[in-house]
Design a protein around this motif. Sequence first.
Motif, PDB file in Angstrom:
ATOM      1  N   ASP A  34       0.737  -1.367   0.003  1.00 32.15           N
ATOM      2  CA  ASP A  34      -0.135   0.128  -0.075  1.00 32.15           C
ATOM      3  C   ASP A  34       0.837   1.420  -0.023  1.00 32.15           C
ATOM      4  OD1 ASP A  34      -2.573   1.576   0.139  1.00 32.15           O
ATOM      5  OD2 ASP A  34      -1.688   1.966   2.297  1.00 32.15           O
ATOM      6  N   ASP A  35       1.850   1.200   0.816  1.00 34.13           N
ATOM      7  CA  ASP A  35       2.764   2.468   0.988  1.00 34.13           C
ATOM      8  C   ASP A  35       4.231   2.012   1.216  1.00 34.13           C
ATOM      9  OD1 ASP A  35       3.800   5.112   1.290  1.00 34.13           O
ATOM     10  OD2 ASP A  35       2.202   5.676   2.489  1.00 34.13           O
ATOM     11  N   PRO A  36       5.104   2.517   0.148  1.00 34.65           N
ATOM     12  CA  PRO A  36       6.465   2.285   0.154  1.00 34.65           C
ATOM     13  C   PRO A  36       7.161   2.990   1.244  1.00 34.65           C
ATOM     14  CG  PRO A  36       5.900   3.448  -1.635  1.00 34.65           C
ATOM     15  CD  PRO A  36       4.635   3.004  -1.297  1.00 34.65           C
ATOM     16  N   ALA A  37       6.396   3.920   1.794  1.00 38.15           N
ATOM     17  CA  ALA A  37       7.146   4.981   3.048  1.00 38.15           C
ATOM     18  C   ALA A  37       6.864   4.138   4.291  1.00 38.15           C
ATOM     19  CB  ALA A  37       6.312   6.257   2.915  1.00 38.15           C
ATOM     20  N   ASN A  38       6.056   3.143   4.410  1.00 35.44           N
ATOM     21  CA  ASN A  38       5.926   2.415   5.446  1.00 35.44           C
ATOM     22  C   ASN A  38       7.046   1.732   5.945  1.00 35.44           C
ATOM     23  OD1 ASN A  38       3.204   3.130   5.925  1.00 35.44           O
ATOM     24  ND2 ASN A  38       2.561   1.347   4.835  1.00 35.44           N
ATOM     25  N   ALA A  39       7.793   2.326   7.185  1.00 41.24           N
ATOM     26  CA  ALA A  39       9.109   1.783   7.838  1.00 41.24           C
ATOM     27  C   ALA A  39       9.143   1.051   8.905  1.00 41.24           C
ATOM     28  CB  ALA A  39       9.808   3.044   7.781  1.00 41.24           C
ATOM     29  N   TYR A  40       8.205   0.932   9.770  1.00 41.01           N
ATOM     30  CA  TYR A  40       7.863   0.384  10.908  1.00 41.01           C
ATOM     31  C   TYR A  40       6.168  -0.223  10.853  1.00 41.01           C
ATOM     32  CZ  TYR A  40      12.047   0.510  13.897  1.00 41.01           C
ATOM     33  OH  TYR A  40      13.226   0.395  14.133  1.00 41.01           O
ATOM     34  N   PHE A  41       6.216  -1.514  11.383  1.00 43.28           N
ATOM     35  CA  PHE A  41       4.808  -2.011  11.197  1.00 43.28           C
ATOM     36  C   PHE A  41       4.537  -2.867  12.470  1.00 43.28           C
ATOM     37  CE2 PHE A  41       7.210  -2.126   7.338  1.00 43.28           C
ATOM     38  CZ  PHE A  41       6.188  -2.012   6.342  1.00 43.28           C
ATOM     39  N   ALA A  42       3.549  -1.989  13.442  1.00 42.32           N
ATOM     40  CA  ALA A  42       3.456  -2.136  14.561  1.00 42.32           C
ATOM     41  C   ALA A  42       1.973  -3.110  14.791  1.00 42.32           C
ATOM     42  CB  ALA A  42       3.117  -0.987  15.448  1.00 42.32           C
ATOM     43  N   LEU A  43       2.362  -4.422  15.070  1.00 41.19           N
ATOM     44  CA  LEU A  43       0.900  -5.416  15.019  1.00 41.19           C
ATOM     45  C   LEU A  43       0.376  -5.230  16.626  1.00 41.19           C
ATOM     46  CD1 LEU A  43      -0.434  -7.792  13.901  1.00 41.19           C
ATOM     47  CD2 LEU A  43       1.017  -9.345  15.005  1.00 41.19           C
ATOM     48  N   LEU A  44      -0.973  -5.042  16.349  1.00 43.51           N
ATOM     49  CA  LEU A  44      -1.722  -4.610  17.699  1.00 43.51           C
ATOM     50  C   LEU A  44      -3.114  -5.566  17.578  1.00 43.51           C
ATOM     51  CD1 LEU A  44      -1.201  -0.812  17.359  1.00 43.51           C
ATOM     52  CD2 LEU A  44      -0.026  -2.131  19.124  1.00 43.51           C
ATOM     53  N   SER A  45      -3.810  -5.471  19.166  1.00 39.37           N
ATOM     54  CA  SER A  45      -5.052  -6.301  18.834  1.00 39.37           C
ATOM     55  C   SER A  45      -6.042  -5.294  19.136  1.00 39.37           C
ATOM     56  CB  SER A  45      -5.119  -7.228  19.872  1.00 39.37           C
ATOM     57  OG  SER A  45      -5.163  -6.725  21.065  1.00 39.37           O
ATOM     58  N   GLN A  46      -7.470  -5.589  19.189  1.00 40.68           N
ATOM     59  CA  GLN A  46      -8.456  -4.648  19.468  1.00 40.68           C
ATOM     60  C   GLN A  46      -8.436  -4.326  20.937  1.00 40.68           C
ATOM     61  OE1 GLN A  46      -8.750  -7.957  19.093  1.00 40.68           O
ATOM     62  NE2 GLN A  46     -10.521  -8.783  19.749  1.00 40.68           N
ATOM     63  N   HIS A  47      -7.762  -4.824  21.687  1.00 39.86           N
ATOM     64  CA  HIS A  47      -7.543  -4.856  23.362  1.00 39.86           C
ATOM     65  C   HIS A  47      -6.519  -4.038  23.594  1.00 39.86           C
ATOM     66  CE1 HIS A  47     -10.574  -7.684  23.615  1.00 39.86           C
ATOM     67  NE2 HIS A  47      -9.894  -8.785  22.995  1.00 39.86           N
ATOM     68  N   CYS A  48      -5.376  -3.422  22.738  1.00 40.42           N
ATOM     69  CA  CYS A  48      -4.472  -2.628  23.065  1.00 40.42           C
ATOM     70  C   CYS A  48      -4.696  -1.295  22.794  1.00 40.42           C
ATOM     71  CB  CYS A  48      -3.647  -2.892  21.722  1.00 40.42           C
ATOM     72  SG  CYS A  48      -2.491  -4.480  21.803  1.00 40.42           S
ATOM     73  N   VAL A  49      -4.106  -0.366  23.800  1.00 35.58           N
ATOM     74  CA  VAL A  49      -4.278   0.928  24.033  1.00 35.58           C
ATOM     75  C   VAL A  49      -2.753   1.566  23.968  1.00 35.58           C
ATOM     76  CG1 VAL A  49      -6.199   0.761  25.109  1.00 35.58           C
ATOM     77  CG2 VAL A  49      -4.063   0.985  26.285  1.00 35.58           C
ATOM     78  N   PRO A  50      -2.683   2.874  23.467  1.00 36.25           N
ATOM     79  CA  PRO A  50      -1.403   3.827  23.501  1.00 36.25           C
ATOM     80  C   PRO A  50      -1.038   4.129  24.993  1.00 36.25           C
ATOM     81  CG  PRO A  50      -3.029   5.081  22.715  1.00 36.25           C
ATOM     82  CD  PRO A  50      -3.711   3.782  22.770  1.00 36.25           C
ATOM     83  N   LEU A  51       0.274   4.094  25.228  1.00 43.34           N
ATOM     84  CA  LEU A  51       0.443   4.693  26.504  1.00 43.34           C
ATOM     85  C   LEU A  51       1.436   6.027  26.516  1.00 43.34           C
ATOM     86  CD1 LEU A  51       2.074   1.400  27.969  1.00 43.34           C
ATOM     87  CD2 LEU A  51       0.016   2.410  28.684  1.00 43.34           C
ATOM     88  N   HIS A  52       1.768   6.507  25.105  1.00 39.66           N
ATOM     89  CA  HIS A  52       2.227   7.713  25.031  1.00 39.66           C
ATOM     90  C   HIS A  52       1.817   8.432  23.758  1.00 39.66           C
ATOM     91  CE1 HIS A  52       5.945   7.394  27.810  1.00 39.66           C
ATOM     92  NE2 HIS A  52       5.745   6.103  27.469  1.00 39.66           N
ATOM     93  N   SER A  53       1.962   9.489  23.687  1.00 39.99           N
ATOM     94  CA  SER A  53       1.651  10.309  22.347  1.00 39.99           C
ATOM     95  C   SER A  53       2.454   9.808  21.040  1.00 39.99           C
ATOM     96  CB  SER A  53       2.015  11.753  22.516  1.00 39.99           C
ATOM     97  OG  SER A  53       3.186  12.083  22.266  1.00 39.99           O
ATOM     98  N   PHE A  54       1.896  10.012  19.803  1.00 36.86           N
ATOM     99  CA  PHE A  54       2.614   9.698  18.839  1.00 36.86           C
ATOM    100  C   PHE A  54       3.920  10.131  18.402  1.00 36.86           C
ATOM    101  CE2 PHE A  54       3.539   9.922  14.113  1.00 36.86           C
ATOM    102  CZ  PHE A  54       3.282   8.571  13.822  1.00 36.86           C
ATOM    103  N   PRO A  55       3.997  11.446  18.582  1.00 39.15           N
ATOM    104  CA  PRO A  55       5.256  12.226  18.397  1.00 39.15           C
ATOM    105  C   PRO A  55       6.302  11.383  19.372  1.00 39.15           C
ATOM    106  CG  PRO A  55       3.737  14.004  18.537  1.00 39.15           C
ATOM    107  CD  PRO A  55       2.768  12.635  18.949  1.00 39.15           C
ATOM    108  N   ARG A  56       6.045  10.774  20.609  1.00 38.19           N
ATOM    109  CA  ARG A  56       6.927  10.120  21.668  1.00 38.19           C
ATOM    110  C   ARG A  56       7.444   8.995  20.945  1.00 38.19           C
ATOM    111  NH1 ARG A  56      10.263   8.186  23.767  1.00 38.19           N
ATOM    112  NH2 ARG A  56      10.835   7.933  25.753  1.00 38.19           N
ATOM    113  N   LEU A  57       6.288   8.068  20.357  1.00 36.18           N
ATOM    114  CA  LEU A  57       6.506   6.747  19.911  1.00 36.18           C
ATOM    115  C   LEU A  57       7.342   7.111  18.534  1.00 36.18           C
ATOM    116  CD1 LEU A  57       6.203   3.857  18.919  1.00 36.18           C
ATOM    117  CD2 LEU A  57       4.245   4.537  17.715  1.00 36.18           C
TER     118      LEU A  57
END
Length: 355
Positions: free
Chosen positions: A153-176
């Motif tokens: 879909d996008d050749p700019a995708n550099a990292y691929f984070a696998l998550l489930s529907q039960h996952c939540v973020p713990l930091h902001s996106f800029p921090r990640l």
Amino acid sequence: MAASSPMVLSLLLLASLTALLVLAPRLSPPQPPTGEQAPAAPGGGGGEEEEEADDLRLFRRAALESSAAGGPPKVAFLFLTNSDLTFAPLWERFFAGNEARLRVYVHADPAARLRLPPTPSFRGRFVAARPTRRADASLIAAARRLLAAALLDDPANAYFALLSQHCVPLHSFPRLYAALFPTPAAAAAATRARSYIEVLKGEPQMASRYAARGGEEGMLPEVPYERFRIGSQFFALARRHAVLVVRERRLWRKFRAPCVPEMAQDSCYPEEHYFPTLLDMADPGGVARYTLTRVNWTGSVAGHPHTYAAPEVSPRLIADLRASNHTHPHMFARKFAPDCLGPLLAIADTVIFKD
């Protein structure tokens, strides 16, 4: 000159069609589900051999067309679900203002009826899916489909984070993003970045999990016992490792085989074995050996980790879940019950996204 015009037009038409065929996979976005139903898989829902053939075609395309793009790298969020994306409103706050640096993909079990309408970031981001079962190689196949879809879909995708529907973020996106790409030079060299995947050996359950794969010799000769690894199902892979996973065939033939029946219930978790074993064998120096997703196994029941309920959500819990003994704090956490959405949203701006 006039006589040659038809030939020139024919050549131009042929060149245009060739370019269209080459670019089509990257221009076609993941397809949304129809109504409440998760998307149907390609191939009309045939047998196991037909499904495997469909996957192989997809993986082959992803491996062949996996060149990285220039420009700012993106993070692909891969959601593997068999129920509603209850925490989508929280993820929307996490994504807000950062859309140019991320992409979202969802593999939803076709048997699951998704009753909540997709929120904006998830709308139209569903990939063609197959049924999944817990403690089964179908979860490996689903993760590989997500990786292949994101690669195409996008050749700019550099990292691929696998998550489930039960996952939540713990930091902001800029921090990640700063953790994954700490400097402009690191962003430019994203193709050589490390993958964040748990890789464990010497665990007490190692022998039984290896034997569950077909007895003491069931994994031979591809995976001798001393090369077998276990780890978390959820990871953040660098692009080169995502390509490695969709290209790989040899180990997949071993891990997709059914477990020994009498050991299947307690020791068969191929989704926790395939990825750490493959990456440790193929590129041991390229993995961080820890995951960015925190899971609490204290008091686990029937192989399920602790599930947080609404009364447990607090600023103190977020701080505890972030804590890590590694280079980076935990960026995500699981497993949260649906009733946690309200309390999490209440502290999203003042705690979770305040770095």
